[in-house]
Design an enzyme around this catalytic site. Sequence first.
Site, PDB file in Angstrom:
ATOM      1  N   LEU A  73       0.675  -1.260   0.141  1.00 10.40           N
ATOM      2  CA  LEU A  73      -0.098   0.072  -0.031  1.00 10.40           C
ATOM      3  C   LEU A  73       0.670   1.420  -0.013  1.00 10.40           C
ATOM      4  O   LEU A  73       0.573   2.312   0.695  1.00 10.40           O
ATOM      5  CB  LEU A  73      -0.851   0.027   1.216  1.00 10.40           C
ATOM      6  CG  LEU A  73      -1.909  -1.097   1.074  1.00 10.40           C
ATOM      7  CD1 LEU A  73      -2.331  -1.506   2.694  1.00 10.40           C
ATOM      8  CD2 LEU A  73      -3.141  -0.805   0.666  1.00 10.40           C
ATOM      9  N   ASN A 125     -10.950  -0.650  -1.095  1.00  7.49           N
ATOM     10  CA  ASN A 125     -10.201  -2.038  -1.158  1.00  7.49           C
ATOM     11  C   ASN A 125     -10.195  -2.665   0.335  1.00  7.49           C
ATOM     12  O   ASN A 125      -9.514  -2.429   1.181  1.00  7.49           O
ATOM     13  CB  ASN A 125      -8.830  -1.519  -1.401  1.00  7.49           C
ATOM     14  CG  ASN A 125      -7.726  -2.514  -1.536  1.00  7.49           C
ATOM     15  OD1 ASN A 125      -8.159  -3.552  -0.819  1.00  7.49           O
ATOM     16  ND2 ASN A 125      -6.845  -2.400  -2.059  1.00  7.49           N
ATOM     17  N   CYS A 128      -6.710  -6.235  -0.027  1.00  8.60           N
ATOM     18  CA  CYS A 128      -5.230  -6.393  -0.142  1.00  8.60           C
ATOM     19  C   CYS A 128      -4.676  -7.561   0.892  1.00  8.60           C
ATOM     20  O   CYS A 128      -5.183  -7.518   2.057  1.00  8.60           O
ATOM     21  CB  CYS A 128      -4.469  -4.992   0.417  1.00  8.60           C
ATOM     22  SG  CYS A 128      -2.816  -5.398   0.108  1.00  8.60           S
ATOM     23  N   LYS A 163     -14.317  -3.855  -3.291  1.00 15.64           N
ATOM     24  CA  LYS A 163     -13.412  -4.789  -3.932  1.00 15.64           C
ATOM     25  C   LYS A 163     -13.254  -5.830  -2.998  1.00 15.64           C
ATOM     26  O   LYS A 163     -12.647  -5.608  -1.963  1.00 15.64           O
ATOM     27  CB  LYS A 163     -12.354  -4.206  -4.329  1.00 15.64           C
ATOM     28  CG  LYS A 163     -11.431  -5.056  -5.176  1.00 15.64           C
ATOM     29  CD  LYS A 163     -10.188  -4.453  -5.936  1.00 15.64           C
ATOM     30  CE  LYS A 163      -9.216  -5.406  -6.630  1.00 15.64           C
ATOM     31  NZ  LYS A 163      -8.201  -4.706  -7.493  1.00 15.64           N
TER      32      LYS A 163
END
Length: 305
Positions: A73, A125, A128, A163
């Site tokens: 990130l 997001n 991740c 996501k």
Amino acid sequence: MTHLEVEVCGLRLKNPTMLASGVFDETGKSMLAVAKAGAGAIVTKSIGMEPRPGHPNPSVVELEHGLLNAMGLPNPGIKLYASEIKEAKKGGVPVIGSVFGGTEEEIAELARLVVEAGADAVELNLSCPHAKGYGAEIGSSPEAVESICKLAKRRTKGPVFAKLTPNTPSIADLARAAERGGADGIVAINTLKGMAIDTDAKMPILGNKIGGLSGPAVKPVGVRCVFEIYEAVRIPVVGVGGIVTGRDAIEYIMAGASAVQIGTAVWSEGPIVFSKVCKEISKFMKDNQYQTVKEIVGVAHPGKR
Ligand code: RRO
């Protein structure tokens, strides 16, 4: 409508391809170049509240059929990145601001801030695979996904996409949670958790040891996830994972995707991949007598043909 045009969660796209988050999207200039190369929309690098240097190098390794990354990130923080979003907007296509945070409050506030900076929509997001306290560590719980979407929707005017991670027993459960929370759309998939070992050095290659696999190797996983999500929710799905050709995109669309994102192939082929994929989708549509992309969405499902 021209034959490639699609509408996804209120965003009008001239074609069903988007730049996926994480590739060629660190600066406004690179996003502008991708827009000019033919992408129907741009998703920004995932942005947080404060600058982050990311994980130690090596942070990317090229494998046989994809990339393994543990970027961690890296980003300059929303305050500095706002001007990059403004620059990207000059491309004349929708810009979707990808955000990550360590708490629900932080994620929702970032959703507000990216739209304030000019983004047309938000991509949360929640997926991740290798950042402690962020991404999939939060987004693997349906309860957390639901309440993050709820808070982000309350805080921002723009359409909100969630996501999701494929590193879960049921991505359909996560999608249902996002829909309950009021998300306008789902993006699937983020990268698959993986590792590569340097057999001479006898140690993991990535500085972070564990990373996320993307590219052609993950396409069957992405297509399966989109297929399952399409059966689980009514909101639109955006498919991502391993798309290099028009046929790959069509596969996702037949599984239920209303649009697709391309990431790793932009790295391997360059931004020209967008016009190439669009040309190939067009040809497929012509050869198979489809007038609009919408007609193809979900046709691989029983009862849809
Ligand atoms: O920055 C990253 O390491 C990263 C992110 Br935010 C993500 O969502 N997926 C990924 O594979 N890498």
